[in-house]
Write a protein that holds these residues in place. Sequence first.
Motif: not given
Length: 265
Positions: A146-170
Motif C-alpha cells: 500500500l505504501s509503495r502505491f501511495y508513493f508512486d501515485r501521490y509521492g508520499i515517502e515511506t521507509a518500511c522497517l522490517r524490524i527483527g526482534s527489538s527487546f532489551p536483550e536477545p
Amino acid sequence: LRFSRLLLTGAAGGLGRELRPRLKRYCDTLRLSDIADLGGASPGEEMQPVRLEDRSAVADLLKGVDAVVHLGGVSVETPFDPILQANIVGVFNLYEAARIHGVKRIVFASSNHVTGFYRQDEVIDTDAPMRPDGLYGVSKAFGENLSRFYFDRYGIETACLRIGSSFPEPKDRRMLATWMSFDDLERLVVACLTAPIVGHSVIYGISDNRTKWWDNTRAAHLGYVPQDSSEPFRAAVEARQPTLDLRDPAVIYQGGAFVRTGPLE
Ligand code: 15L
C-alpha cells in the motif's frame, strides 16, 4: 533537523514506550496515539487515542503533522479479524489521512515476518520476494505494498522497517541474528525521518549482529549505521539454549516460532 509535530502511533506498545521520550528530542510537539493507556502527557506531548479502523478519527489524527512513525496495530500472529481491522483497514486509513492532509513521510513498522519463510541458512536482501510466515506477515506485506502505491501515485515517502526482534536483550539463539537494540531502533527511525530522500524504501531493523540473514545494502541511502551487536550476549544465550532441534520449523525458518503459530489450524 527539528520537526514541528511528529505523530507516534502505537505509543503505548513495547517499542512505542521506548521511542516516546527519544522522539521528543526531535520535535516541538509529539502527538501520541494508541488504544491502550498512554499515561499522562509530559511537556511537549499531546494525546489523541484512536482506533485505527475508525477512518474519520484517523483522518483527524494526521491533521497538522509533519511526519508519522507508525507502530500502531497488531504486532503478533492473531486470528484474522483483529489483523484485518488494525493492520489492513487501519493502514489504509492512515495513508488516506496522509494524502488528505499532505503528510509527506511515514516510517512504517513492518516486520521480518514479511519474509519469515526464508531459511535461516539463507541471506536475503530487501529485494527478495516476500514470503510471509502468517496472516500477521501478510498484513505487513499489505502495508508495504500500500505504501509503495501511495508513493508512486501521490509521492508520499515511506521507509518500511522490517524490524527483527527489538527487546532489551536477545532472548534466544534466533535473536542473535534478529536482534536490534533500542538505541539502534532510535538510530534507524531518526535516519528514516531525516534522510534527504527516502522514496519508498525497505530496510531490515537489526543491529550489527555477527550472524546475518538480511543484507541492507540496497537501503544504504537511508544512512542507518547500527552501533550495537548481539555478540556480547551470545555466550549467555547459548548456555541457556544449548541444543536445537534441527527438524523444528522454528529452527529451520527465519520467522522462528511464527512459522508454526498459524491461526488457521
Ligand atoms: C515481530 O514482528 C513481533 O512484533 C515481535 O514481538 C517479535 O516477535 C519479532 O517479530 C520477532 O520476530 O522476534
